[in-house]
Design a protein around this motif. Structure first.
Motif, PDB file in Angstrom:
ATOM      1  N   VAL A 273       0.831  -1.206   0.000  1.00 38.66           N
ATOM      2  CA  VAL A 273       0.000   0.000   0.000  1.00 38.66           C
ATOM      3  C   VAL A 273       0.865   1.254   0.000  1.00 38.66           C
ATOM      4  CG1 VAL A 273      -1.715   1.297   1.310  1.00 38.66           C
ATOM      5  CG2 VAL A 273      -1.927  -1.175   1.092  1.00 38.66           C
ATOM      6  N   GLY A 274       1.951   1.255   0.819  1.00 38.96           N
ATOM      7  CA  GLY A 274       2.829   2.411   0.887  1.00 38.96           C
ATOM      8  C   GLY A 274       2.310   3.472   1.843  1.00 38.96           C
ATOM      9  N   MET A 275       3.128   4.532   1.999  1.00 40.23           N
ATOM     10  CA  MET A 275       2.778   5.637   2.879  1.00 40.23           C
ATOM     11  C   MET A 275       1.560   6.373   2.335  1.00 40.23           C
ATOM     12  SD  MET A 275       3.635   7.123   5.716  1.00 40.23           S
ATOM     13  CE  MET A 275       5.312   6.575   5.972  1.00 40.23           C
ATOM     14  N   LYS A 276       0.490   6.378   3.132  1.00 40.82           N
ATOM     15  CA  LYS A 276      -0.777   7.027   2.759  1.00 40.82           C
ATOM     16  C   LYS A 276      -1.306   6.521   1.425  1.00 40.82           C
ATOM     17  CE  LYS A 276       0.117  11.269   5.349  1.00 40.82           C
ATOM     18  NZ  LYS A 276       0.216  12.755   5.287  1.00 40.82           N
ATOM     19  N   GLY A 277      -0.992   5.250   1.111  1.00 37.29           N
ATOM     20  CA  GLY A 277      -1.507   4.637  -0.110  1.00 37.29           C
ATOM     21  C   GLY A 277      -0.819   5.099  -1.376  1.00 37.29           C
ATOM     22  N   SER A 278       0.387   5.624  -1.252  1.00 38.54           N
ATOM     23  CA  SER A 278       1.058   6.193  -2.426  1.00 38.54           C
ATOM     24  C   SER A 278       1.407   5.123  -3.457  1.00 38.54           C
ATOM     25  CB  SER A 278       2.327   6.936  -1.994  1.00 38.54           C
ATOM     26  OG  SER A 278       3.195   6.054  -1.289  1.00 38.54           O
ATOM     27  N   ARG A 279       1.877   3.949  -3.020  1.00 39.53           N
ATOM     28  CA  ARG A 279       2.302   2.917  -3.968  1.00 39.53           C
ATOM     29  C   ARG A 279       1.105   2.321  -4.706  1.00 39.53           C
ATOM     30  NH1 ARG A 279       6.877  -0.483  -0.494  1.00 39.53           N
ATOM     31  NH2 ARG A 279       8.405   1.237  -0.360  1.00 39.53           N
ATOM     32  N   VAL A 280       0.096   1.924  -3.970  1.00 35.70           N
ATOM     33  CA  VAL A 280      -1.048   1.321  -4.637  1.00 35.70           C
ATOM     34  C   VAL A 280      -1.804   2.346  -5.475  1.00 35.70           C
ATOM     35  CG1 VAL A 280      -2.683   1.696  -2.750  1.00 35.70           C
ATOM     36  CG2 VAL A 280      -2.997  -0.255  -4.267  1.00 35.70           C
ATOM     37  N   GLN A 281      -1.774   3.610  -5.074  1.00 34.22           N
ATOM     38  CA  GLN A 281      -2.472   4.637  -5.834  1.00 34.22           C
ATOM     39  C   GLN A 281      -1.800   4.869  -7.179  1.00 34.22           C
ATOM     40  OE1 GLN A 281      -5.379   5.969  -4.790  1.00 34.22           O
ATOM     41  NE2 GLN A 281      -5.522   6.866  -6.841  1.00 34.22           N
ATOM     42  N   ALA A 282      -0.505   4.721  -7.209  1.00 36.27           N
ATOM     43  CA  ALA A 282       0.205   4.864  -8.484  1.00 36.27           C
ATOM     44  C   ALA A 282      -0.205   3.763  -9.453  1.00 36.27           C
ATOM     45  CB  ALA A 282       1.709   4.833  -8.243  1.00 36.27           C
ATOM     46  N   VAL A 283      -0.364   2.548  -8.939  1.00 37.57           N
ATOM     47  CA  VAL A 283      -0.805   1.440  -9.799  1.00 37.57           C
ATOM     48  C   VAL A 283      -2.245   1.661 -10.255  1.00 37.57           C
ATOM     49  CG1 VAL A 283      -1.158  -1.046  -9.906  1.00 37.57           C
ATOM     50  CG2 VAL A 283       0.772  -0.123  -8.619  1.00 37.57           C
ATOM     51  N   VAL A 284      -3.091   2.149  -9.352  1.00 36.64           N
ATOM     52  CA  VAL A 284      -4.493   2.420  -9.701  1.00 36.64           C
ATOM     53  C   VAL A 284      -4.575   3.456 -10.815  1.00 36.64           C
ATOM     54  CG1 VAL A 284      -6.659   3.402  -8.840  1.00 36.64           C
ATOM     55  CG2 VAL A 284      -5.401   1.741  -7.458  1.00 36.64           C
ATOM     56  N   ASN A 285      -3.740   4.486 -10.741  1.00 40.64           N
ATOM     57  CA  ASN A 285      -3.741   5.520 -11.785  1.00 40.64           C
ATOM     58  C   ASN A 285      -3.299   4.954 -13.134  1.00 40.64           C
ATOM     59  OD1 ASN A 285      -4.581   7.406  -9.884  1.00 40.64           O
ATOM     60  ND2 ASN A 285      -2.484   8.057  -9.407  1.00 40.64           N
ATOM     61  N   GLU A 286      -2.353   4.045 -13.094  1.00 40.60           N
ATOM     62  CA  GLU A 286      -1.897   3.426 -14.344  1.00 40.60           C
ATOM     63  C   GLU A 286      -2.981   2.550 -14.968  1.00 40.60           C
ATOM     64  OE1 GLU A 286       0.834   3.803 -16.138  1.00 40.60           O
ATOM     65  OE2 GLU A 286       1.642   5.322 -14.759  1.00 40.60           O
ATOM     66  N   LEU A 287      -3.822   1.972 -14.110  1.00 41.59           N
ATOM     67  CA  LEU A 287      -4.902   1.106 -14.593  1.00 41.59           C
ATOM     68  C   LEU A 287      -6.198   1.875 -14.811  1.00 41.59           C
ATOM     69  CD1 LEU A 287      -4.291  -2.005 -12.293  1.00 41.59           C
ATOM     70  CD2 LEU A 287      -3.639  -1.721 -14.696  1.00 41.59           C
ATOM     71  N   HIS A 288      -6.122   3.224 -14.816  1.00 43.80           N
ATOM     72  CA  HIS A 288      -7.277   4.085 -15.096  1.00 43.80           C
ATOM     73  C   HIS A 288      -8.398   3.892 -14.075  1.00 43.80           C
ATOM     74  CE1 HIS A 288      -5.376   5.109 -18.908  1.00 43.80           C
ATOM     75  NE2 HIS A 288      -5.235   3.801 -19.145  1.00 43.80           N
ATOM     76  N   GLY A 289      -8.018   3.878 -12.793  1.00 45.54           N
ATOM     77  CA  GLY A 289      -9.018   3.840 -11.729  1.00 45.54           C
ATOM     78  C   GLY A 289      -9.495   2.461 -11.327  1.00 45.54           C
ATOM     79  N   GLU A 290      -8.860   1.410 -11.815  1.00 49.12           N
ATOM     80  CA  GLU A 290      -9.282   0.064 -11.413  1.00 49.12           C
ATOM     81  C   GLU A 290      -8.955  -0.159  -9.929  1.00 49.12           C
ATOM     82  OE1 GLU A 290      -7.824  -4.459 -12.317  1.00 49.12           O
ATOM     83  OE2 GLU A 290      -8.110  -3.123 -14.034  1.00 49.12           O
ATOM     84  N   LYS A 291      -9.909  -0.647  -9.172  1.00 50.59           N
ATOM     85  CA  LYS A 291      -9.723  -0.825  -7.734  1.00 50.59           C
ATOM     86  C   LYS A 291      -8.922  -2.089  -7.451  1.00 50.59           C
ATOM     87  CE  LYS A 291     -14.018   1.550  -6.563  1.00 50.59           C
ATOM     88  NZ  LYS A 291     -15.337   1.464  -5.874  1.00 50.59           N
TER      89      LYS A 291
END
Length: 337
Positions: A26-44
């Protein structure tokens, strides 16, 4: 497990007990997983801890729902997840997405059921338990051998793998296959009967919970008792004093026209009387003017009559004329003397 463009479920594991596998992803404040989510165009993305224990792994895979209990059937690869009523929608997910991804992730075919339905099913299943000796095609010798290894009911035989049956002395492959086939057919009939019982019981419960009348419209009995005040004699007889009876109303309606006619006749009679009273003063004036003149010596002896109530109502012009005539007569008498 992933459904492209919708949601993904990932199971992670760390060999180092000091490292939090989920937190690292997940990373600090969700930074790592949020980067992956952005690459997948909002896929949860859902990240859960992997576990060797099937029960823990299935429970985590069905997150965010909280699982009450799990029932595994290893022979069929199925697991029944029992949840509370308020957790059922979370376990299913949007259009069944959560339970589908959990099944893919764990490798188990997951079924969901509420605690109430599970208790009802268990209770009805206990009533439909069939002894192994009652199953079609089971001889007393085979029944004794099956009971010897703990297979007492048809339900138990249906869940027993065929490999265990082959280990029983005197039961070959053909007999084991026949026993399993017969047990499957019998279970189908028992399951149909079980579903019918469940439907009937649900309908009866729904009928008991549904009121015959809308309580909001008619109000509860307690509210009615509070609103109703004790009746007194004044409350009971106030309608008799305030409102006339129907017979009195009919009589008053019948007497109404006669009263009106009598009133009209009285008014006409009053008008005629008033007309006669007005004409009387004029006649008296004429008699006073044309009568014999009083002698001069008798003027003092003449007593004038008191004015009548009707004469007080005479017009002012008639009174003045009478006074003028009297003055003229007195002047003529004086001249003659």
């Amino acid at each position: 497990a992933r459904e492209s463009g919708g949601r993904s479920k990932i199971a992670v594991f760390s060999r180092n007990d000091k490292v939090d596998a989920v937190g690292s992803c997940v990373g600090m404040k969700g930074s790592r997983v949020q980067a992956v989510v952005n690459e997948l165009h909002g896929e949860k993305i859902d990240i859960v801890n992997w576990s060797e224990t099937s029960s823990e792994f299935v429970s985590r895979a069905l997150a965010p729902a909280k699982i009450s209990s799990l029932r595994f059937n290893e022979s069929t690869g199925e697991v029944l997840a029992i949840v509370e009523d308020d957790q059922l929608s979370l376990a299913i997910g949007r259009e069944g997405q959560n339970v589908r991804l959990a099944s893919k992730l764990t490798g188990w075919k997951i079924g969901l059921m509420t605690v109430r339905d599970a208790e009802r099913r268990d209770r009805l299943e206990s009533k439909l338990q069939m002894d192994i000796s009652e199953m079609y095609g089971v001889t007393p010798r085979i029944s004794q051998k099956l009971k010897g290894i703990g297979i007492l009911t048809v339900q138990k035989l249906h869940k027993t793998p065929i490999e265990e049956l082959l280990l029983i002395e005197g039961i070959g492959p053909k007999i084991a296959e026949k026993l399993k086939a017969t047990a499957s057919e019998t279970m189908e009939e028992l399951n149909r009967a079980l579903e019918e019982l469940i439907v009937k019981e649900r309908e009866s419960e729904a009928a008991e919970e549904t009121p015959l009348f809308d309580e909001e419209v008619f109000g509860s009995e307690e509210e009615k008792k509070e609103e109703e005040a004790p009746l007194t004699e004044a409350d009971l007889f106030k309608d008799l004093d305030a409102k006339p009876s129907e017979e009195d109303e009919e009589e008053s309606d019948a007497d109404g026209p006669e009263d009106e006619t009598a009133g009209d006749e009285d008014e006409a009679a009053d008008e005629e009387t008033a007309g006669d009273d007005e004409g009387a003063p004029g006649a008296e004036d004429e008699e006073a003017a044309g009568g014999e003149r009083a002698e001069p010596g008798d003027e003092e002896d003449i007593e004038r009559p008191e004015p009548d109530a009707r004469e007080s109502e005479e017009p002012a012009g008639a009174v003045e004329n009478e006074e003028t005539d009297v003055d003229e007569d007195e002047s003529d008498d004086t001249k003659q003397q």
